[in-house]
Design a protein around this motif. Sequence first.
Motif, short mmCIF file in Angstrom:
data_model
loop_
_atom_site.label_atom_id
_atom_site.label_comp_id
_atom_site.label_asym_id
_atom_site.label_seq_id
_atom_site.Cartn_x
_atom_site.Cartn_y
_atom_site.Cartn_z
N SER A 91 0.54 -1.25 0.14
CA SER A 91 -0.10 -0.09 0.35
C SER A 91 1.07 1.02 -0.16
CB SER A 91 -0.42 -0.10 1.14
OG SER A 91 -0.15 0.09 2.26
N GLY A 92 0.22 2.22 -0.11
CA GLY A 92 1.37 3.46 -0.52
C GLY A 92 1.55 3.95 1.07
N ILE A 93 2.74 4.54 1.04
CA ILE A 93 3.43 4.91 2.24
C ILE A 93 4.01 6.20 2.09
CG2 ILE A 93 4.48 2.72 3.00
CD1 ILE A 93 6.77 2.75 1.38
N THR A 94 4.64 6.55 3.69
CA THR A 94 4.86 8.31 3.43
C THR A 94 5.99 8.05 3.75
OG1 THR A 94 3.02 9.40 3.89
CG2 THR A 94 4.64 10.65 4.81
N ILE A 95 7.23 8.65 3.37
CA ILE A 95 8.86 9.13 3.93
C ILE A 95 8.97 10.29 4.38
CG2 ILE A 95 11.23 8.21 2.85
CD1 ILE A 95 9.15 5.90 2.31
N THR A 96 9.96 9.99 5.55
CA THR A 96 10.13 10.90 6.21
C THR A 96 11.14 11.56 6.18
OG1 THR A 96 8.84 10.83 8.54
CG2 THR A 96 9.88 12.57 9.12
N THR A 97 11.44 12.91 5.84
CA THR A 97 12.68 13.63 5.31
C THR A 97 13.17 14.55 7.05
OG1 THR A 97 12.06 15.04 4.22
CG2 THR A 97 12.63 12.99 3.17
N GLY A 98 11.49 15.26 7.26
CA GLY A 98 12.46 16.48 7.94
C GLY A 98 12.13 17.44 7.48
N PHE A 99 11.65 17.56 6.22
CA PHE A 99 11.42 18.96 5.27
C PHE A 99 11.00 18.30 4.52
CE2 PHE A 99 15.87 16.48 3.84
CZ PHE A 99 15.52 16.61 2.82
N LEU A 158 3.48 9.08 -9.00
CA LEU A 158 4.29 8.49 -8.15
C LEU A 158 4.33 8.26 -6.60
CD1 LEU A 158 5.77 8.34 -10.90
CD2 LEU A 158 8.43 8.32 -9.51
N GLY A 159 3.48 9.76 -6.22
CA GLY A 159 3.29 10.21 -5.25
C GLY A 159 3.45 11.75 -4.75
N ALA A 160 3.50 12.09 -4.07
CA ALA A 160 4.15 13.35 -3.82
C ALA A 160 4.98 14.29 -3.04
CB ALA A 160 2.77 14.08 -3.80
N PRO A 161 5.67 15.48 -3.13
CA PRO A 161 6.06 15.74 -1.49
C PRO A 161 5.07 16.75 -0.49
CG PRO A 161 6.40 17.48 -3.83
CD PRO A 161 5.51 15.77 -4.10
N THR A 217 1.34 3.13 -4.72
CA THR A 217 1.62 1.48 -5.20
C THR A 217 1.39 0.99 -6.85
OG1 THR A 217 -0.22 1.01 -4.54
CG2 THR A 217 1.14 0.38 -2.98
N ALA A 218 1.82 2.27 -7.49
CA ALA A 218 1.16 1.58 -9.25
C ALA A 218 2.50 1.07 -9.93
CB ALA A 218 1.28 3.05 -9.68
N ASN A 219 4.13 1.12 -9.47
CA ASN A 219 4.40 -0.29 -9.94
C ASN A 219 6.25 -0.26 -9.12
OD1 ASN A 219 7.29 0.48 -11.59
ND2 ASN A 219 5.74 1.36 -13.00
N GLN A 261 8.91 0.39 -9.22
CA GLN A 261 10.55 0.91 -9.36
C GLN A 261 10.35 1.65 -7.97
OE1 GLN A 261 11.48 2.52 -13.28
NE2 GLN A 261 9.62 2.12 -13.97
N TRP A 262 9.36 1.80 -7.28
CA TRP A 262 9.11 3.01 -6.29
C TRP A 262 8.78 2.91 -4.89
CZ3 TRP A 262 6.75 4.62 -10.72
CH2 TRP A 262 6.07 4.95 -11.11
N ASN A 263 7.51 1.99 -5.38
CA ASN A 263 6.75 1.06 -3.98
C ASN A 263 6.37 -0.71 -4.33
OD1 ASN A 263 6.34 1.02 -1.49
ND2 ASN A 263 3.72 2.23 -2.00
N ALA A 264 6.41 -1.55 -4.05
CA ALA A 264 6.55 -2.90 -3.93
C ALA A 264 6.71 -4.24 -2.37
CB ALA A 264 6.44 -3.46 -5.25
N ALA A 265 5.66 -4.45 -2.41
CA ALA A 265 5.97 -5.67 -1.21
C ALA A 265 7.13 -6.29 -1.57
CB ALA A 265 4.98 -6.15 -0.93
#
Length: 213
Positions: free
Chosen positions: A127-135, A183-186, A195-197, A199-203
Amino acid sequence: WMWKRHAGFDVVTYKSYGVAGRRLPHSLGRAPEMLWIKDREHSRAWAVYHKGLNGGTNPEDYWLTLDTSDAEASNTNIWHSTAPTATHISLGASHPVNTNLIHDMICLAFASVDGISKVGYYAGSSSGITITTGFAPRFLILKNITDNSSGWLVLDTTRGWGSGNDYKLNLNNNETQNNWDDLGAPTSTGFTVSTANSQWNAANKNYIYYAHA
């Protein structure tokens, strides 16, 4: 895109000598978390170190190539099985980082800086996920390191990284940009991946990235 030689980025030029355990000094003042190295006198690939290789466990025993879509590979000779430190980068006695042909070499070193840049990695999900970078990132390089068919994706907000389909390029080929996928968004503190591909997010897939504000 431009990187300023400062707290999170350094460029080092050197001569290769083919000596195992070569310690290359740098001026980051912190341990590099990603390295790009190129032999400037040979057509060999760019060698890549990233702290997220092998899921972050002993990444110094693995490597990638920047100009191919190849998955990570185990190799204890490239980085001499030694992680970079705040003062030095360790090199093995092998192509493409330290040939005995005494070639001119270049090394690009990246590190995370609070509020400015982030070198990171994550495990894919169903499923879609959120990555934290702090900015809020404006620029992103992203790579699936599990599959040989996934290239080095490049996204930025100037060209259209946001809601809806995103314009993307690949560092490892000369294809024109396309916006076939979302792909997602900032976000204000990182970015999302859909979760479309694979290349950027798959189990069962692992990913590395470099994000910049």
